[in-house]
Structure formats: C-alpha cells, structure tokens
Design a protein around this motif. Structure first.
Motif, PDB file in Angstrom:
ATOM      1  N   VAL G  49       0.866  -1.177   0.000  1.00 11.08           N
ATOM      2  CA  VAL G  49       0.000   0.000   0.000  1.00 11.08           C
ATOM      3  C   VAL G  49       0.901   1.226   0.000  1.00 11.08           C
ATOM      4  O   VAL G  49       1.747   1.378   0.886  1.00 11.08           O
ATOM      5  N   ASP G  50       0.744   2.061  -1.000  1.00  9.74           N
ATOM      6  CA  ASP G  50       1.551   3.279  -1.090  1.00  9.74           C
ATOM      7  C   ASP G  50       3.054   2.941  -1.037  1.00  9.74           C
ATOM      8  O   ASP G  50       3.835   3.634  -0.384  1.00  9.74           O
ATOM      9  N   GLY G  51       3.410   1.834  -1.704  1.00 11.97           N
ATOM     10  CA  GLY G  51       4.818   1.450  -1.800  1.00 11.97           C
ATOM     11  C   GLY G  51       5.375   0.752  -0.570  1.00 11.97           C
ATOM     12  O   GLY G  51       6.565   0.468  -0.501  1.00 11.97           O
ATOM     13  N   LYS G  52       4.513   0.505   0.436  1.00 11.26           N
ATOM     14  CA  LYS G  52       5.008  -0.150   1.662  1.00 11.26           C
ATOM     15  C   LYS G  52       4.211  -1.427   1.927  1.00 11.26           C
ATOM     16  O   LYS G  52       3.000  -1.438   1.789  1.00 11.26           O
ATOM     17  N   GLU G  53       4.913  -2.478   2.327  1.00 12.82           N
ATOM     18  CA  GLU G  53       4.265  -3.755   2.655  1.00 12.82           C
ATOM     19  C   GLU G  53       3.528  -3.607   3.990  1.00 12.82           C
ATOM     20  O   GLU G  53       4.132  -3.288   5.011  1.00 12.82           O
ATOM     21  N   ILE G  54       2.224  -3.826   3.963  1.00 11.69           N
ATOM     22  CA  ILE G  54       1.431  -3.714   5.197  1.00 11.69           C
ATOM     23  C   ILE G  54       0.838  -5.080   5.536  1.00 11.69           C
ATOM     24  O   ILE G  54       0.190  -5.703   4.702  1.00 11.69           O
ATOM     25  N   LYS G  55       1.065  -5.529   6.754  1.00  8.47           N
ATOM     26  CA  LYS G  55       0.464  -6.776   7.223  1.00  8.47           C
ATOM     27  C   LYS G  55      -0.703  -6.410   8.139  1.00  8.47           C
ATOM     28  O   LYS G  55      -0.547  -5.619   9.071  1.00  8.47           O
ATOM     29  N   MET G  56      -1.857  -6.991   7.877  1.00  7.60           N
ATOM     30  CA  MET G  56      -3.007  -6.630   8.695  1.00  7.60           C
ATOM     31  C   MET G  56      -2.912  -7.342  10.050  1.00  7.60           C
ATOM     32  O   MET G  56      -2.637  -8.538  10.117  1.00  7.60           O
ATOM     33  N   GLU G  57      -3.149  -6.600  11.116  1.00  7.46           N
ATOM     34  CA  GLU G  57      -2.996  -7.170  12.451  1.00  7.46           C
ATOM     35  C   GLU G  57      -4.293  -7.151  13.248  1.00  7.46           C
ATOM     36  O   GLU G  57      -4.304  -7.520  14.413  1.00  7.46           O
TER      37      GLU G  57
END
Lengths: 95, 95, 95, 95, 95, 95, 95
Positions: G49-57
């Motif tokens: 997302v927006d160039g950054k890896e986001i892990k949902m927590e």
C-alpha cells in the motif's frame, strides 16, 4: 468518445445510495450531502506511479465508497464525473 | 521557435469542450469556469525525475483532461499555454 | 568574478520576451508581470543532490521558461540574477 | 575557541557586497536589505546526514551567496554568524 | 536518578554565553533572548532512528550551539533541561 | 481486560513528578501544566511500521519523559491513558 | 451486501464503552465526546500500500481503540461506519 485515465486514476460517477432502515423500509438517497457512493466508469493501467508499483484493484462496474472531497470533478459529455486516485477509493460494495 | 519541456513536463493548450446534453444537443463550451480540456503541444523526455523513473504516456496531439489550478500558465508567441507535470494530467480522451 | 552554482542550481537572467500576435506583429515584452523567460548564465555540476542523482539538462546560453516565484533573486555585479534549481526550469526554447 | 559544525552544516559570516554599476563605478554595499553574500568560517564533515550521503563542496574562506532567511543566526565571541546547511548555499563566487 | 535519552536524542542544559566585545571586554550573557549555548548532559545511543542510521557525534560535557525553538523543555530534579534530536545541534564549541 | 497496542505504539499513564529544589526540599508535583512524566503500561510489538523497521526500546514499568501534545488521550476502565508512538518518548528515567 | 475495504483499510463501528469507576461501579458510556472504542466489521487485504508492505494485524470482531478525527464516516445500510487505515487503530482491547 472514451476517457482513458492515466496511471492509478479511476473515473467514477456518483450514485444515489438507497438507505434501508433497521425496520426494513428502503429510503431513496435524500441526504443533503452529496453521496459518497459511486460506480466505476474507467480504470487506469496502474504500474509505476510516482515511483511506486500500483496494482489496480477495482474494475469497471464496481460499486465503490470514496473519500469525500477527494479527486477532480469533471464535466464530460453532459455527465458529472470524478477522477480520483485508486487510493482515494475506500471500499468496494459487493452484493 | 519550439518549446522543449524538461523532464516529465508537458505543454498543453486549453480547448473549449463541446457538451452534449442527454437529448443529444451539442452545446459549445460556454461554462464560466476555464475548461479543463486541452491539447498536448509538446512532451518532455521523461526519464529519472526527482529520483523517480517516469515514462511519458501522452503524446503530441492527445486530447487530455487536467487538474484545475495545476501547472504554470505561460504566454508564448501570443498563445496562452500551460506547462504541467504529466502527473497532473488526469486522463486522455479517445475518439 | 564568476558565479559557480552548487549542486543542481542554475543562474539565470530575465529577458524581455517578444510577443508575436496571430497576425504576425511583434510586440516587445510590455506586460506588467515580470517575464518568465530567461537566459542561462551558469549551471551547477549536478550529481547527487539531496540523495538523488541529478543530470543537468540545460547549458549556458539556453533560453528557458521558469516557474514564477521560484528561486532566489540575487544582485551580483550590478545585475539582477535568479538562482534556482533545474527542477524549477519548465522548458527550453529552441530557435 | 572554535566552532565545529555538525554534519552538513556550514558557519558563514555576512560580508558587504560591493556593487559595480554598468558604467563601472563601485558602490560599497548600502542596500537596506541584509547582504546575502558571506565568507565561509567553518565547514562540517558531511557524511551521512538524515540518511543521505552529503559531500561538502565549500571550504573555509570561500565567498558564497546564500538563501535569504535560511539558517540560524548565532552570536559567538562578539560576532554575528550564521549556521546553515550546505544545501542553503546557492553558489560560490570565484575571482 | 538518570535520564537515558532514546534514539538520536540528546539532553542539554542552557549555559550563559560570555560575550567578548571587539575591544576585548567580556560581557556575561545578559541578552534578553534565551541563550542558544548549552552543555550536553546525556546522549542517546543512536542507531536506526525513523529508518535512518544515525551516528552520535556529540558526547557528555560538550559545549554546543543549538537551533532556537527546537526540542522539548523538561523540568527534571529542579533543573530546566532540553531534550532535542542531535540534528537540532548546530555545532560544537571547542576550546 | 488488556490493551494491546499496535505497531510501535506505547500505552502510558501520567505520574506526578516530584521536584527537588536545589536546597534539597522535595516538592510534590504541583505545577499547573500536566506532567510529562509517565509510566509505561503496555508496549506494542514493533516490527515494520510504515515501511520502517522499529525496535521497541521501552518496557512495561519504565518511567519515561514524553513529548507534550503528542499521542492520543484515551479513557479506559476509569483511567486516563495516553497512547503514543515510541518515537514520541524522549527519554527513560533510571533510578 | 458487503463492504470490502481496499488495501490497509478497516471498517469499524463505534461502540459505547462501559466505564468502571475505581470503586467498581459500571457506568454505561455517557460521555459527551463520541466514543473512540469500536468493533471491527471488515478488514482490507493489506499487501503493498503506497509502496510499503502492510500486514493486517486486526481481524473482524476485534474491539479496538482508534485515533479521534481519523478516517471517513460512511452511512451504509442505515448504519454509521468509519473506514480508516489500520495505522489509525491505536490498540486492540483483549478480554
């Protein structure tokens, strides 16, 4: 004539949301605020936008919720459209 | 004389959009706001701009929609032109 | 005495743009706004500026269009000059 | 006592610029604005500053032009000095 | 009790700078503005701060000049201290 | 019930700082400003936050100084807590 | 009908927090401010997302505390929902 959005942009068109009260009665959209529900009209190709890889996750015909005040309002062939970045689309409504 | 835009910049010239009402009548652009439709006059080479690789996706002659208030207005050889970044071009209109 | 700009900076000097009307009459620049056309006086070496590799694309003697309000106005040896970043140069005018 | 600037900082001291009119007459700096010409008094070591590799390009004794309002004014041993980042130095004046 | 600053933070305590006039007379700090000279009381460990590797370049006991209005004023054990980032320290004064 | 902060967030609870005057008299916190001293109640797991690797450096029970106006005030089970990013914690107080 | 949030977005619904006084009495939420406690209704897929890896927590059904004024208020099927980024969720409440 067609609109081909560039990059991660998406063309949408506002739709009146129908509201269902808890008792089940359907109220056609009559709120004074402009609705934030829209239909996707055209989708950009995505790819590297502003140095970041963007994958498009909406498609033509999707019903979406979008962030108020975001995007550019455009009048095109007599219709009021909004062109915004996919990032300003909050959610897809699935039926 | 020619204008050669640098980097990811694009030179455009406003055009009056014709509006078609739903009943099919064509209205020549007469809105009070300045039109957001333009023709591409010159396109920069793209490449690495501000540390990011930019690929140019518009070409001379394209009809485009652009973001209001973006870019620089320039008077050049008696004509009012706008120089903006490709990123401020919202969509290409295809016929 | 010479000015050697640092990094991606460029020293320019405003020139009065001659305007040609559509009928071909040349009007010397007489607009009340300061002209946005300039001649390049000195060019920095480019290289890594603010963590980004910058390649200089203008050279001494180029006629350029630049972004209004950008850069620093400097008085040097009786002349009014502007020092700006190459990124604030919009386009090169070629003859 | 010595000032050792950190990172990409440079200590400078304003100098009155002599202005030469077009006819060749030298006018000592008498403009009401504070001069933007300065002499470099001390230079930081450069290196990685704010995550970016900075190479210092000015040296003690250089005459420089600097960006108005940039940097911090410091009174040190009775002298008014300015400590700014090298990035706020616009150009070196070479004689 | 001790203060252990986190990351690239530094704890400093203002000192009154003595001013020497050009004629050599020493004036104890009596300016109305708060002094920008300070002594380093504690230094954070540095390391990766906000995604950037920071190496600490000041040590306890250093005399430093710091950027006005930067940092947080803290009252600790009856003393007024300032906690700021190393980046807000402009220079070290060496004797 | 427990609060489990996400990412690099930390839950803290203000404590009244005791002030010791230079003459050694202890004054219980009576300043009108809210104290900036707090106890750590819960600590997030750290890891990659906003694209940056964050290592948590405070632990439950630590006494900390924190940046005024930072964080979110939350009322939880009758207690006033603050949830802030570790980056808004200035220092740990060690006894 | 379902809401499928995009990227790192989360759909939540405010819940009235019950407050327990120190003496053990439970007060149903009656504060004038809107509560900052919510239940998670739907969770985006995360990813880049927006160039950054986001892990949902967070997951559907979680009780969360969220940052006041963050996110977009949406009326959907007669219910007031908030769509915000996971980053605006401060903490999960565990029972």
């Amino acid at each position: 004539m067609n609109i081909r959005p560039l990059g991660d942009r998406v063309v949408i068109k506002r739709v009146e949301a129908e509201e269902t009260t808890k008792s089940g009665i359907v109220l056609p959209g009559a709120s004074k605020e402009k609705p934030q529900e829209a239909e996707v009209i055209a989708v950009g190709p995505g790819g590297v936008v502003d140095g970041k890889e963007i994958k498009m996750e909406v498609k033509v015909g999707d019903r979406v919720l979008f962030s108020k005040y975001s995007g550019n309002e455009i009048k095109f062939e007599g219709e009021e459209l909004i062109i915004l970045r996919q990032n300003d689309i909050l959610a897809v409504i699935e039926k």
